[in-house]
Scaffold this active site. Structure first.
Site: not given
Ligand code: CO
Length: 184
Positions: A46, A51, A98-99, A140-141, A144
């Site tokens: 994701g 991000q 998480c990236l 999670h997304e 963000h």
């Molecule tokens: Co993340």
């Protein structure tokens, strides 16, 4: 198509409440394609617009690497202007990464099932109800897009344990095998 550099902790854009997408045009199609390419390049499941430096209500997801036996496959999807209309089931633990936090994985409790309304990459209105990893990634997304990060759910103890790792990410003192926006 292009792999975009990923914004890492503690860039202020990750804490912004993002703006709805208003232009459904070729530029948006290109952004979505780039976000998918960026996500695949970093082996993520994701990726949210903040991000990649865009404070917009948009994320992409391909949860197929997390598919468990007996689960129905959910295809790669862009979620534009998503809203979670229902959360149900108990709170279940799963290890999340998480990236924007290279090298960190932590257990987070979230609702088991979500129902989400959104516009997809074909600019069609959709509603999806999901459990398992798909539900997890969506939650999670979605966070963000509201400036919320998975570390916000950790106990004070876990945050102390991670302090050094977080400082290293914040100062760019990290080994990461995908392009990131330089810190500092
Ligand atoms: Co993340």
């Amino acid at each position: 198509m292009a792999v975009l550099p990923i914004v890492t902790y503690n860039d202020p854009i990750l804490r912004k409440y993002t703006e709805p997408v208003t232009e459904f045009d070729d530029a948006l199609r290109e952004l979505i394609r780039d976000m998918f390419e960026t996500m695949y390049n970093s082996e993520g499941v994701g990726l949210a617009a903040p991000q990649v430096g865009r404070a917009e209500r948009l994320f992409v997801m391909d949860g197929r690497p997390m598919l468990e036996e007996g689960e129905e496959e959910f295809p790669p999807t862009a979620f534009i202007n998503p809203s979670i209309v229902l959360k149900s089931g108990g709170r279940v633990p799963l290890d999340e990464g998480c990236l924007s936090f290279p090298g960190i994985r932590e257990t987070v409790f979230r609702h088991d099932i979500v129902k989400v309304q959104y516009i997809n990459q074909d600019f069609e209105e959709q509603e999806t109800e999901a459990g398992g990893w798909i539900s997890r990634i969506i939650q999670h997304e979605m966070d963000h897009l509201n400036g919320i990060l998975f570390i916000d759910y950790l106990s004070a103890f876990r945050k102390v344990m991670l302090k050094k790792n977080l400082e290293e990410i914040d100062t760019g003192d990290i080994d990461v095998d995908y392009p990131v926006v330089p810190r500092g």
